[in-house]
Motif scaffolding. Structure first.
Motif, PDB file in Angstrom:
ATOM      1  N   GLY A 116       0.767  -1.238   0.000  1.00  0.00           N
ATOM      2  CA  GLY A 116       0.000   0.000   0.000  1.00  0.00           C
ATOM      3  C   GLY A 116       0.793   1.279   0.000  1.00  0.00           C
ATOM      4  N   LEU A 117       1.761   1.408  -0.899  1.00  0.00           N
ATOM      5  CA  LEU A 117       2.577   2.620  -0.977  1.00  0.00           C
ATOM      6  C   LEU A 117       2.938   2.899  -2.426  1.00  0.00           C
ATOM      7  N   LEU A 118       2.752   4.134  -2.849  1.00  0.00           N
ATOM      8  CA  LEU A 118       3.164   4.575  -4.175  1.00  0.00           C
ATOM      9  C   LEU A 118       4.034   5.818  -3.994  1.00  0.00           C
ATOM     10  N   GLY A 119       5.218   5.801  -4.617  1.00  0.00           N
ATOM     11  CA  GLY A 119       6.170   6.887  -4.430  1.00  0.00           C
ATOM     12  C   GLY A 119       7.249   6.501  -3.433  1.00  0.00           C
ATOM     13  N   MET A 120       7.559   5.215  -3.390  1.00  0.00           N
ATOM     14  CA  MET A 120       8.578   4.698  -2.478  1.00  0.00           C
ATOM     15  C   MET A 120       9.961   5.153  -2.910  1.00  0.00           C
ATOM     16  N   GLY A 121      10.774   5.541  -1.923  1.00  0.00           N
ATOM     17  CA  GLY A 121      12.138   5.950  -2.183  1.00  0.00           C
ATOM     18  C   GLY A 121      13.125   4.879  -1.754  1.00  0.00           C
ATOM     19  N   PRO A 122      14.395   5.239  -1.591  1.00  0.00           N
ATOM     20  CA  PRO A 122      15.420   4.272  -1.185  1.00  0.00           C
ATOM     21  C   PRO A 122      15.138   3.658   0.186  1.00  0.00           C
ATOM     22  N   LEU A 123      15.819   2.568   0.478  1.00  0.00           N
ATOM     23  CA  LEU A 123      15.722   1.955   1.796  1.00  0.00           C
ATOM     24  C   LEU A 123      16.136   2.974   2.859  1.00  0.00           C
ATOM     25  N   ALA A 124      15.412   2.975   3.973  1.00  0.00           N
ATOM     26  CA  ALA A 124      15.669   3.947   5.039  1.00  0.00           C
ATOM     27  C   ALA A 124      16.884   3.539   5.862  1.00  0.00           C
ATOM     28  N   LYS A 125      17.618   4.533   6.331  1.00  0.00           N
ATOM     29  CA  LYS A 125      18.784   4.296   7.190  1.00  0.00           C
ATOM     30  C   LYS A 125      18.762   5.260   8.371  1.00  0.00           C
ATOM     31  N   GLY A 126      19.300   4.803   9.484  1.00  0.00           N
ATOM     32  CA  GLY A 126      19.473   5.674  10.647  1.00  0.00           C
ATOM     33  C   GLY A 126      18.203   6.375  11.078  1.00  0.00           C
ATOM     34  N   ASP A 127      18.255   7.697  11.154  1.00  0.00           N
ATOM     35  CA  ASP A 127      17.125   8.486  11.621  1.00  0.00           C
ATOM     36  C   ASP A 127      15.946   8.470  10.649  1.00  0.00           C
ATOM     37  N   GLN A 128      16.164   7.984   9.426  1.00  0.00           N
ATOM     38  CA  GLN A 128      15.074   7.912   8.448  1.00  0.00           C
ATOM     39  C   GLN A 128      14.098   6.780   8.763  1.00  0.00           C
ATOM     40  N   ILE A 129      14.522   5.827   9.553  1.00  0.00           N
ATOM     41  CA  ILE A 129      13.745   4.609   9.755  1.00  0.00           C
ATOM     42  C   ILE A 129      12.462   4.879  10.538  1.00  0.00           C
ATOM     43  N   ASP A 130      11.362   4.493   9.953  1.00  0.00           N
ATOM     44  CA  ASP A 130      10.046   4.487  10.596  1.00  0.00           C
ATOM     45  C   ASP A 130       9.502   3.085  10.383  1.00  0.00           C
ATOM     46  N   GLU A 131       9.375   2.314  11.456  1.00  0.00           N
ATOM     47  CA  GLU A 131       8.990   0.908  11.344  1.00  0.00           C
ATOM     48  C   GLU A 131       7.598   0.715  10.748  1.00  0.00           C
ATOM     49  N   GLU A 132       6.820   1.782  10.622  1.00  0.00           N
ATOM     50  CA  GLU A 132       5.497   1.671  10.031  1.00  0.00           C
ATOM     51  C   GLU A 132       5.507   1.980   8.530  1.00  0.00           C
ATOM     52  N   ILE A 133       6.649   2.433   8.020  1.00  0.00           N
ATOM     53  CA  ILE A 133       6.790   2.699   6.589  1.00  0.00           C
ATOM     54  C   ILE A 133       7.755   1.659   6.024  1.00  0.00           C
ATOM     55  N   VAL A 134       7.187   0.589   5.470  1.00  0.00           N
ATOM     56  CA  VAL A 134       8.002  -0.541   5.009  1.00  0.00           C
ATOM     57  C   VAL A 134       7.572  -0.971   3.616  1.00  0.00           C
ATOM     58  N   ASN A 135       8.456  -1.710   2.950  1.00  0.00           N
ATOM     59  CA  ASN A 135       8.098  -2.300   1.660  1.00  0.00           C
ATOM     60  C   ASN A 135       7.477  -3.677   1.882  1.00  0.00           C
ATOM     61  N   ALA A 136       7.207  -4.386   0.801  1.00  0.00           N
ATOM     62  CA  ALA A 136       6.546  -5.687   0.905  1.00  0.00           C
ATOM     63  C   ALA A 136       7.401  -6.721   1.630  1.00  0.00           C
ATOM     64  N   GLY A 137       8.715  -6.482   1.695  1.00  0.00           N
ATOM     65  CA  GLY A 137       9.610  -7.369   2.422  1.00  0.00           C
ATOM     66  C   GLY A 137       9.846  -6.936   3.852  1.00  0.00           C
ATOM     67  N   LYS A 138       9.045  -5.973   4.327  1.00  0.00           N
ATOM     68  CA  LYS A 138       9.102  -5.443   5.698  1.00  0.00           C
ATOM     69  C   LYS A 138      10.387  -4.683   5.994  1.00  0.00           C
ATOM     70  N   GLN A 139      11.056  -4.201   4.938  1.00  0.00           N
ATOM     71  CA  GLN A 139      12.237  -3.362   5.129  1.00  0.00           C
ATOM     72  C   GLN A 139      11.811  -1.901   5.236  1.00  0.00           C
ATOM     73  N   PRO A 140      12.337  -1.147   6.200  1.00  0.00           N
ATOM     74  CA  PRO A 140      11.997   0.274   6.301  1.00  0.00           C
ATOM     75  C   PRO A 140      12.434   1.015   5.043  1.00  0.00           C
ATOM     76  N   VAL A 141      11.547   1.839   4.516  1.00  0.00           N
ATOM     77  CA  VAL A 141      11.843   2.597   3.305  1.00  0.00           C
ATOM     78  C   VAL A 141      11.512   4.072   3.512  1.00  0.00           C
ATOM     79  N   THR A 142      11.983   4.885   2.595  1.00  0.00           N
ATOM     80  CA  THR A 142      11.642   6.307   2.595  1.00  0.00           C
ATOM     81  C   THR A 142      10.497   6.542   1.617  1.00  0.00           C
ATOM     82  N   MET A 143       9.907   7.723   1.715  1.00  0.00           N
ATOM     83  CA  MET A 143       8.859   8.118   0.778  1.00  0.00           C
ATOM     84  C   MET A 143       9.305   9.387   0.071  1.00  0.00           C
ATOM     85  N   LEU A 144       9.139   9.425  -1.235  1.00  0.00           N
ATOM     86  CA  LEU A 144       9.493  10.606  -1.999  1.00  0.00           C
ATOM     87  C   LEU A 144       8.383  11.650  -1.883  1.00  0.00           C
ATOM     88  N   PRO A 145       8.672  12.926  -2.147  1.00  0.00           N
ATOM     89  CA  PRO A 145       7.623  13.962  -2.101  1.00  0.00           C
ATOM     90  C   PRO A 145       6.449  13.587  -3.000  1.00  0.00           C
TER      91      PRO A 145
END
Length: 220
Positions: free
Chosen positions: A56-85
């Motif tokens: 349920g995400l469109l506009g997914m960015g690179p995998l999240a690192k460090g302070d970017q990590i939000d455990e509720e924003i993940v890809n289908a493999g449950k990896q934390p990801v960023t969201m683009l504008p």
């Protein structure tokens, strides 16, 4: 068998970058679990590629690192990801309505086997220690306008993953458009497999021998 130990194979990053070259601007692209998820790390900043995640995400960015990590924003493999504008979040049901409704331009999946006519097997090998789970792969393989496969060319035992006919349970029939491996880029055409490019130091004849299936060379 050709000795590959002295050749520089494509890394996962190399394969991901090669796939990005074939994704047009403005495309909606779903990334399957495993190697395909690394593609999100190699999107050129000067291009618009909208990554879709089946949870349920469109506009997914690179995998999240460090302070970017939000455990509720993940890809289908449950990896934390960023969201683009401009990214959007929606329900699982809406996500699959997009997939089944033909709104995904390209899906990139991993695979255990791909046949010469584009059949794909990517969810079960029969390993008694593995938990078989097809997930959304069948929907994605058939719902996307194009299907790319990202995988290693050979199994750990040295067998080609390109086969005359899949021996593992199928995910979809005649669905694959292009195969990207650590050795080559191979299109699936109406006339069979067509090698587009391959790693330096490997001849086309070598690639055919390693692959073990009929293949033609795309004329440049």
């Amino acid at each position: 068998m050709i000795n590959l130990s002295n050749l520089q194979k494509r890394s996962t990053a190399d394969i991901a970058k090669r796939i990005v070259q074939d994704i047009p601007d403005g495309a909606h692209v779903n990334l399957g679990i495993g190697q395909p998820m690394t593609i999100s790390n190699y999107l050129p900043p000067d291009r618009e590629i909208l990554l879709h995640s089946e949870n349920g995400l469109l506009g997914m960015g690179p995998l999240a690192k460090g302070d970017q990590i939000d455990e509720e924003i993940v890809n289908a493999g449950k990896q934390p990801v960023t969201m683009l504008p401009g990214a959007s979040i929606f329900s699982h049901a809406d996500s699959f309505a997009m997939i089944r409704g033909g709104h995904i331009d390209i899906c990139v999946l991993g695979a255990f086997q791909v046949s010469v006519n584009g059949d794909i097997a990517n969810w079960r090998t029969g390993d008694p220690n593995a938990i078989p789970a097809v997930g959304g792969a069948m929907d994605l393989a058939l719902g996307a306008k194009k299907l790319f496969v990202m995988m290693e060319h050979l199994t750990k035992s040295g067998e080609s993953k390109l086969v005359a006919q899949c021996t593992y349970p199928l995910t979809a029939l005649a669905a694959v458009d292009c195969i990207y491996t650590d050795l080559a880029t191979i299109a699936v055409t109406q006339d069979g497999l067509e090698a587009i490019d391959w790693i330096e130091g490997l001849s086309f004849a070598d690639l055919c021998e390693i692959s073990g299936v009929p293949m033609t060379e795309r004329k440049k």
